[in-house]
Scaffold this motif. Structure first.
Motif, PDB file in Angstrom:
ATOM      1  N   SER A   1     -29.142  16.199  24.882  1.00 49.18           N
ATOM      2  CA  SER A   1     -28.926  14.759  24.715  1.00 49.18           C
ATOM      3  C   SER A   1     -29.074  14.344  23.257  1.00 49.18           C
ATOM      4  O   SER A   1     -28.322  13.497  22.771  1.00 49.18           O
ATOM      5  CB  SER A   1     -29.876  13.961  25.602  1.00 49.18           C
ATOM      6  OG  SER A   1     -31.214  14.157  25.212  1.00 49.18           O
ATOM      7  N   ARG A   2     -30.023  14.938  22.546  1.00 46.84           N
ATOM      8  CA  ARG A   2     -30.171  14.613  21.118  1.00 46.84           C
ATOM      9  C   ARG A   2     -28.983  15.132  20.318  1.00 46.84           C
ATOM     10  O   ARG A   2     -28.530  14.481  19.389  1.00 46.84           O
ATOM     11  CB  ARG A   2     -31.461  15.205  20.564  1.00 46.84           C
ATOM     12  CG  ARG A   2     -32.668  14.418  20.936  1.00 46.84           C
ATOM     13  CD  ARG A   2     -33.865  14.928  20.212  1.00 46.84           C
ATOM     14  NE  ARG A   2     -35.017  14.109  20.538  1.00 46.84           N
ATOM     15  CZ  ARG A   2     -36.212  14.314  20.048  1.00 46.84           C
ATOM     16  NH1 ARG A   2     -36.424  15.316  19.224  1.00 46.84           N
ATOM     17  NH2 ARG A   2     -37.205  13.529  20.381  1.00 46.84           N
ATOM     18  N   ARG A   3     -28.508  16.298  20.667  1.00 45.15           N
ATOM     19  CA  ARG A   3     -27.364  16.876  19.965  1.00 45.15           C
ATOM     20  C   ARG A   3     -26.114  16.033  20.185  1.00 45.15           C
ATOM     21  O   ARG A   3     -25.315  15.831  19.278  1.00 45.15           O
ATOM     22  CB  ARG A   3     -27.146  18.300  20.451  1.00 45.15           C
ATOM     23  CG  ARG A   3     -26.121  19.052  19.684  1.00 45.15           C
ATOM     24  CD  ARG A   3     -26.158  20.500  20.083  1.00 45.15           C
ATOM     25  NE  ARG A   3     -25.009  21.152  19.494  1.00 45.15           N
ATOM     26  CZ  ARG A   3     -24.274  22.046  20.103  1.00 45.15           C
ATOM     27  NH1 ARG A   3     -24.582  22.416  21.334  1.00 45.15           N
ATOM     28  NH2 ARG A   3     -23.244  22.587  19.511  1.00 45.15           N
TER      29      ARG A   3
ATOM     30  N   ARG B   1     -26.038  12.827  20.799  1.00 43.88           N
ATOM     31  CA  ARG B   1     -26.175  11.545  20.092  1.00 43.88           C
ATOM     32  C   ARG B   1     -25.929  11.671  18.600  1.00 43.88           C
ATOM     33  O   ARG B   1     -25.495  10.730  17.970  1.00 43.88           O
ATOM     34  CB  ARG B   1     -27.570  10.961  20.312  1.00 43.88           C
ATOM     35  CG  ARG B   1     -27.667  10.160  21.583  1.00 43.88           C
ATOM     36  CD  ARG B   1     -28.980   9.445  21.652  1.00 43.88           C
ATOM     37  NE  ARG B   1     -29.871  10.293  22.444  1.00 43.88           N
ATOM     38  CZ  ARG B   1     -31.148  10.484  22.203  1.00 43.88           C
ATOM     39  NH1 ARG B   1     -31.730   9.890  21.198  1.00 43.88           N
ATOM     40  NH2 ARG B   1     -31.875  11.269  22.959  1.00 43.88           N
ATOM     41  N   THR B   2     -26.217  12.830  18.021  1.00 49.49           N
ATOM     42  CA  THR B   2     -26.085  12.972  16.572  1.00 49.49           C
ATOM     43  C   THR B   2     -24.686  13.368  16.128  1.00 49.49           C
ATOM     44  O   THR B   2     -24.346  13.204  14.971  1.00 49.49           O
ATOM     45  CB  THR B   2     -27.086  14.011  16.030  1.00 49.49           C
ATOM     46  OG1 THR B   2     -26.850  15.255  16.665  1.00 49.49           O
ATOM     47  CG2 THR B   2     -28.513  13.557  16.272  1.00 49.49           C
ATOM     48  N   GLN B   3     -23.861  13.890  17.048  1.00 49.08           N
ATOM     49  CA  GLN B   3     -22.506  14.291  16.680  1.00 49.08           C
ATOM     50  C   GLN B   3     -21.592  13.074  16.633  1.00 49.08           C
ATOM     51  O   GLN B   3     -21.712  12.168  17.446  1.00 49.08           O
ATOM     52  CB  GLN B   3     -21.941  15.276  17.705  1.00 49.08           C
ATOM     53  CG  GLN B   3     -22.563  16.626  17.654  1.00 49.08           C
ATOM     54  CD  GLN B   3     -21.955  17.534  18.701  1.00 49.08           C
ATOM     55  OE1 GLN B   3     -21.283  17.091  19.607  1.00 49.08           O
ATOM     56  NE2 GLN B   3     -22.209  18.819  18.563  1.00 49.08           N
ATOM     57  N   PRO B   4     -20.661  13.044  15.699  1.00 45.52           N
ATOM     58  CA  PRO B   4     -19.670  11.963  15.694  1.00 45.52           C
ATOM     59  C   PRO B   4     -18.814  12.023  16.948  1.00 45.52           C
ATOM     60  O   PRO B   4     -18.624  13.079  17.548  1.00 45.52           O
ATOM     61  CB  PRO B   4     -18.833  12.253  14.452  1.00 45.52           C
ATOM     62  CG  PRO B   4     -19.612  13.223  13.647  1.00 45.52           C
ATOM     63  CD  PRO B   4     -20.532  13.943  14.579  1.00 45.52           C
TER      64      PRO B   4
ATOM     65  N   THR C   1     -35.365   6.517  26.277  1.00 42.89           N
ATOM     66  CA  THR C   1     -34.020   6.312  26.806  1.00 42.89           C
ATOM     67  C   THR C   1     -33.939   6.410  28.327  1.00 42.89           C
ATOM     68  O   THR C   1     -32.960   5.961  28.904  1.00 42.89           O
ATOM     69  CB  THR C   1     -33.039   7.337  26.199  1.00 42.89           C
ATOM     70  OG1 THR C   1     -33.468   8.655  26.553  1.00 42.89           O
ATOM     71  CG2 THR C   1     -32.985   7.198  24.685  1.00 42.89           C
TER      72      THR C   1
ATOM     73  N   GLU D   1     -15.897  14.544  17.020  1.00 41.22           N
ATOM     74  CA  GLU D   1     -16.284  15.931  17.201  1.00 41.22           C
ATOM     75  C   GLU D   1     -16.580  16.219  18.673  1.00 41.22           C
ATOM     76  O   GLU D   1     -16.247  17.274  19.179  1.00 41.22           O
ATOM     77  CB  GLU D   1     -17.526  16.237  16.362  1.00 41.22           C
ATOM     78  CG  GLU D   1     -17.843  17.715  16.284  1.00 41.22           C
ATOM     79  CD  GLU D   1     -18.979  18.011  15.330  1.00 41.22           C
ATOM     80  OE1 GLU D   1     -19.778  18.904  15.662  1.00 41.22           O
ATOM     81  OE2 GLU D   1     -19.063  17.353  14.281  1.00 41.22           O
ATOM     82  N   ARG D   2     -17.173  15.265  19.405  1.00 33.51           N
ATOM     83  CA  ARG D   2     -17.431  15.453  20.818  1.00 33.51           C
ATOM     84  C   ARG D   2     -16.124  15.520  21.600  1.00 33.51           C
ATOM     85  O   ARG D   2     -16.002  16.301  22.538  1.00 33.51           O
ATOM     86  CB  ARG D   2     -18.288  14.308  21.365  1.00 33.51           C
ATOM     87  CG  ARG D   2     -19.756  14.514  21.098  1.00 33.51           C
ATOM     88  CD  ARG D   2     -20.569  13.430  21.711  1.00 33.51           C
ATOM     89  NE  ARG D   2     -20.741  12.406  20.672  1.00 33.51           N
ATOM     90  CZ  ARG D   2     -20.984  11.148  20.901  1.00 33.51           C
ATOM     91  NH1 ARG D   2     -21.081  10.691  22.120  1.00 33.51           N
ATOM     92  NH2 ARG D   2     -21.138  10.306  19.916  1.00 33.51           N
TER      93      ARG D   2
ATOM     94  N   TYR E   1     -32.693  18.647  24.243  1.00 38.15           N
ATOM     95  CA  TYR E   1     -31.921  19.216  23.145  1.00 38.15           C
ATOM     96  C   TYR E   1     -30.457  18.800  23.249  1.00 38.15           C
ATOM     97  O   TYR E   1     -29.852  18.380  22.265  1.00 38.15           O
ATOM     98  CB  TYR E   1     -32.055  20.742  23.153  1.00 38.15           C
ATOM     99  CG  TYR E   1     -31.074  21.447  22.247  1.00 38.15           C
ATOM    100  CD1 TYR E   1     -31.268  21.440  20.870  1.00 38.15           C
ATOM    101  CD2 TYR E   1     -29.967  22.104  22.761  1.00 38.15           C
ATOM    102  CE1 TYR E   1     -30.371  22.076  20.034  1.00 38.15           C
ATOM    103  CE2 TYR E   1     -29.072  22.740  21.937  1.00 38.15           C
ATOM    104  CZ  TYR E   1     -29.277  22.731  20.570  1.00 38.15           C
ATOM    105  OH  TYR E   1     -28.382  23.348  19.752  1.00 38.15           O
TER     106      TYR E   1
END
Length: 86
Positions: free
Chosen positions: A71-73, A75-78, A40, A81-82, A69
């Motif tokens: 950036s991955r977190r 990307r995985t959250q809807p 990325t 939720e963010r 950690y």
């Protein structure tokens, strides 16, 4: 120096120093490999991150893994939720 100690066998503090050095080296190598595998980031950003990792042997890899950690977190959250967390 104690009379009974063998000068060929490293002392406890020498083992501890070598273990800390090995841990720092392993952390740095893992951070460089992780950085190289990241698809990325642009090449210029990767170069700056690599310089940071190599210039600061403990803080650089720790900062890289923390960034990875986060950036991955993110990307995985809807998306909802963010937004709710902000």
């Amino acid at each position: 120096m104690e009379q009974d100690s063998n000068p060929v066998i490293p002392a406890t503090w020498e083992f501890l120093t070598m273990a800390i050095g090995a841990a720092i080296l392993a952390l740095t190598v893992a951070a460089v490999i992780s950085l190289a595998r990241d698809k990325t980031l642009a090449a210029g950003v990767k170069l700056l991150c690599l310089l940071g990792i190599l210039a600061f042997p403990v803080l650089g890899p720790a900062a890289w893994f923390f960034h990875r950690y986060r950036s991955r977190r993110a990307r995985t959250q809807p998306a909802t939720e963010r937004i709710n967390r902000a």
